[in-house]
Design a protein around this motif. Structure first.
Motif, PDB file in Angstrom:
ATOM      1  N   UNK A 210      -2.335 -14.653  -2.693  1.00  0.00           N
ATOM      2  CA  UNK A 210      -3.598 -14.179  -2.114  1.00  0.00           C
ATOM      3  C   UNK A 210      -3.668 -12.656  -2.108  1.00  0.00           C
ATOM      4  N   UNK A 211      -4.861 -12.138  -2.257  1.00  0.00           N
ATOM      5  CA  UNK A 211      -5.072 -10.694  -2.166  1.00  0.00           C
ATOM      6  C   UNK A 211      -5.051 -10.261  -0.702  1.00  0.00           C
ATOM      7  N   UNK A 212      -4.564  -9.076  -0.450  1.00  0.00           N
ATOM      8  CA  UNK A 212      -4.622  -8.441   0.872  1.00  0.00           C
ATOM      9  C   UNK A 212      -3.859  -9.196   1.954  1.00  0.00           C
ATOM     10  N   UNK A 213      -2.839  -9.964   1.567  1.00  0.00           N
ATOM     11  CA  UNK A 213      -2.000 -10.681   2.528  1.00  0.00           C
ATOM     12  C   UNK A 213      -0.568 -10.167   2.411  1.00  0.00           C
ATOM     13  N   UNK A 214       0.162 -10.183   3.510  1.00  0.00           N
ATOM     14  CA  UNK A 214       1.545  -9.708   3.493  1.00  0.00           C
ATOM     15  C   UNK A 214       2.419 -10.626   2.634  1.00  0.00           C
ATOM     16  N   UNK A 215       3.291  -9.999   1.849  1.00  0.00           N
ATOM     17  CA  UNK A 215       4.217 -10.741   1.002  1.00  0.00           C
ATOM     18  C   UNK A 215       5.432  -9.872   0.725  1.00  0.00           C
ATOM     19  N   UNK A 216       6.382 -10.431  -0.002  1.00  0.00           N
ATOM     20  CA  UNK A 216       7.576  -9.692  -0.418  1.00  0.00           C
ATOM     21  C   UNK A 216       7.511  -9.466  -1.918  1.00  0.00           C
ATOM     22  N   UNK A 217       8.028  -8.337  -2.367  1.00  0.00           N
ATOM     23  CA  UNK A 217       8.096  -8.041  -3.800  1.00  0.00           C
ATOM     24  C   UNK A 217       9.556  -7.785  -4.139  1.00  0.00           C
ATOM     25  N   UNK A 218      10.119  -8.652  -4.970  1.00  0.00           N
ATOM     26  CA  UNK A 218      11.547  -8.582  -5.282  1.00  0.00           C
ATOM     27  C   UNK A 218      11.770  -8.235  -6.747  1.00  0.00           C
ATOM     28  N   UNK A 219      12.842  -7.459  -6.988  1.00  0.00           N
ATOM     29  CA  UNK A 219      13.200  -7.074  -8.349  1.00  0.00           C
ATOM     30  C   UNK A 219      13.979  -8.216  -8.996  1.00  0.00           C
ATOM     31  N   UNK A 220      13.536  -8.661 -10.176  1.00  0.00           N
ATOM     32  CA  UNK A 220      14.135  -9.842 -10.814  1.00  0.00           C
ATOM     33  C   UNK A 220      15.595  -9.628 -11.207  1.00  0.00           C
ATOM     34  N   UNK A 221      15.907  -8.477 -11.768  1.00  0.00           N
ATOM     35  CA  UNK A 221      17.264  -8.220 -12.278  1.00  0.00           C
ATOM     36  C   UNK A 221      18.294  -8.149 -11.157  1.00  0.00           C
ATOM     37  N   UNK A 222      17.944  -7.505 -10.050  1.00  0.00           N
ATOM     38  CA  UNK A 222      18.926  -7.240  -8.988  1.00  0.00           C
ATOM     39  C   UNK A 222      18.688  -8.056  -7.721  1.00  0.00           C
ATOM     40  N   UNK A 223      17.542  -8.726  -7.624  1.00  0.00           N
ATOM     41  CA  UNK A 223      17.182  -9.527  -6.455  1.00  0.00           C
ATOM     42  C   UNK A 223      17.100  -8.683  -5.177  1.00  0.00           C
ATOM     43  N   UNK A 224      16.748  -7.430  -5.321  1.00  0.00           N
ATOM     44  CA  UNK A 224      16.541  -6.537  -4.167  1.00  0.00           C
ATOM     45  C   UNK A 224      15.046  -6.412  -3.884  1.00  0.00           C
ATOM     46  N   UNK A 225      14.704  -6.331  -2.600  1.00  0.00           N
ATOM     47  CA  UNK A 225      13.300  -6.229  -2.217  1.00  0.00           C
ATOM     48  C   UNK A 225      12.812  -4.788  -2.213  1.00  0.00           C
ATOM     49  N   UNK A 226      11.571  -4.599  -2.639  1.00  0.00           N
ATOM     50  CA  UNK A 226      10.945  -3.276  -2.567  1.00  0.00           C
ATOM     51  C   UNK A 226      10.801  -2.886  -1.102  1.00  0.00           C
ATOM     52  N   UNK A 227      11.244  -1.678  -0.744  1.00  0.00           N
ATOM     53  CA  UNK A 227      11.265  -1.271   0.667  1.00  0.00           C
ATOM     54  C   UNK A 227      10.734   0.140   0.845  1.00  0.00           C
ATOM     55  N   UNK A 228       9.987   0.332   1.944  1.00  0.00           N
ATOM     56  CA  UNK A 228       9.493   1.663   2.317  1.00  0.00           C
ATOM     57  C   UNK A 228      10.334   2.183   3.470  1.00  0.00           C
ATOM     58  N   UNK A 229      10.961   3.352   3.272  1.00  0.00           N
ATOM     59  CA  UNK A 229      11.791   3.968   4.308  1.00  0.00           C
ATOM     60  C   UNK A 229      10.973   5.008   5.072  1.00  0.00           C
ATOM     61  N   UNK A 230      10.279   4.561   6.094  1.00  0.00           N
ATOM     62  CA  UNK A 230       9.388   5.433   6.851  1.00  0.00           C
ATOM     63  C   UNK A 230      10.128   6.558   7.576  1.00  0.00           C
ATOM     64  N   UNK A 231      11.411   6.359   7.819  1.00  0.00           N
ATOM     65  CA  UNK A 231      12.189   7.350   8.570  1.00  0.00           C
ATOM     66  C   UNK A 231      12.850   8.391   7.661  1.00  0.00           C
ATOM     67  N   UNK A 232      12.744   8.214   6.352  1.00  0.00           N
ATOM     68  CA  UNK A 232      13.353   9.154   5.404  1.00  0.00           C
ATOM     69  C   UNK A 232      12.245   9.894   4.666  1.00  0.00           C
TER      70      UNK A 232
END
Length: 299
Positions: A210-232
């Motif tokens: 769905x558009x405009x709904x919360x979800x997770x975005x993961x990198x296929x090769x490494x299985x790591x999630x895209x993350x925003x570091x608000x404190x850095x």
């Protein structure tokens, strides 16, 4: 001897005058061609900040070819007192020094998360299929896809990519897995969208995103999630922004933290150059949309 000195002095002054005229001529030629550093720098900035029109979702879902913003929704970072608040959009962020010296996008190019809700060249991404043959089709949970960005340039396309951390390659502040933009096409550019609730994640595999709904975005090769570091914080060409990296953050219940939450934001049909973020929030999000999706036979 006095005459000899006068002749030398006149010769020196003549050379300086000719050199001055040459420099002025060179300056004027470069200015007319738009090759001065300040002109090249201005062109790059104009392209990156050029207002863009996001795709408008007619059926409420994301499709291949859609132009969207990747937004980390506003949340309080409980791990620190100092953090960047508000909705943060994923942005291409050229190196500050290189950006002042060129009108071209550097490759690879950095990324950051910025406090902007306006779709512009640097934060408007295109949903791309891996094989390039799925334009217009619905994006589904668990499908590999790529995220391209043009940065306001008509003839450029860079891809969101990541790779395993090494001693020489990692994110600037957290030293975690780096996320960057590249013009090379490879499996390192592949990502997947996952349903937010881990207990329902497998059940919703293969359903439309769905558009405009919360979800997770993961990198296929490494299985790591895209993350925003608000404190850095990063000091960028556009001011203070937050670091973005590839790392999955889990709480005590093994649920992804808000750092890993993203929305694929589409355009607002009521107003040009604005997003669905400008509309009032519905009473229920996410699950309601997916329950609706389960009752649809989407091709």
């Amino acid at each position: 001897m006095h005459c000899h000195l006068k002749e030398n002095w006149d010769s020196i002054m003549k050379e300086k005058e000719e050199s001055g005229w040459e420099r002025m001529k060179d300056f004027l030629e470069k200015r007319d061609k738009g090759e001065l550093l300040i002109q090249r720098n201005r062109r790059l900035k104009e392209n990156l900040l050029r207002q863009m029109q996001l795709s408008i979702s007619e059926d409420g879902y994301i499709h291949y070819g859609d132009k969207v913003m990747l937004v980390n929704p506003d949340h309080r970072d409980i791990d620190t007192d100092l953090f960047l608040g508000g909705d943060l959009s994923l942005c291409m962020t050229p190196d500050e020094i290189k950006a002042h010296l060129s009108d071209e996008l550097e490759v690879p190019c950095g990324l950051s998360a910025a406090q902007t809700k306006i779709p512009v060249g640097r934060n408007t991404f295109i949903i791309l299929s891996v094989d390039g043959n799925a334009a217009g089709q619905v994006l589904r949970y668990g499908q590999n896809f790529c995220l391209g960005v043009q940065g306001g340039f008509a003839d450029k396309m860079l891809f969101l990519a990541s790779d395993h951390r090494t001693l020489l390659k990692s994110s600037k502040k957290s030293w975690l897995q780096e996320v960057y933009l590249t013009d090379e096409v490879s499996y390192l550019n592949c990502w997947q969208a996952a349903f937010l609730d881990p207990q329902l994640r497998l059940e919703y595999e293969g359903f439309p995103v769905p558009a405009n709904a919360k979800l997770l975005i993961s990198h296929c090769q490494t299985n790591r999630g895209l993350a925003a570091h608000r404190h850095l914080f990063l000091s960028t060409y556009f001011g203070k922004e937050a670091e973005v990296a590839a790392h999955t953050y889990l709480d005590s219940h093994r649920v992804e933290k808000p750092k890993n939450h993203w929305m694929l934001v589409t355009g607002n049909p009521r107003k040009e150059s604005s997003t669905r973020l400008d509309l009032p929030k519905p009473a229920a999000e996410g699950t309601q949309a997916m329950e609706q999706a389960m009752g649809l036979n989407t091709p």
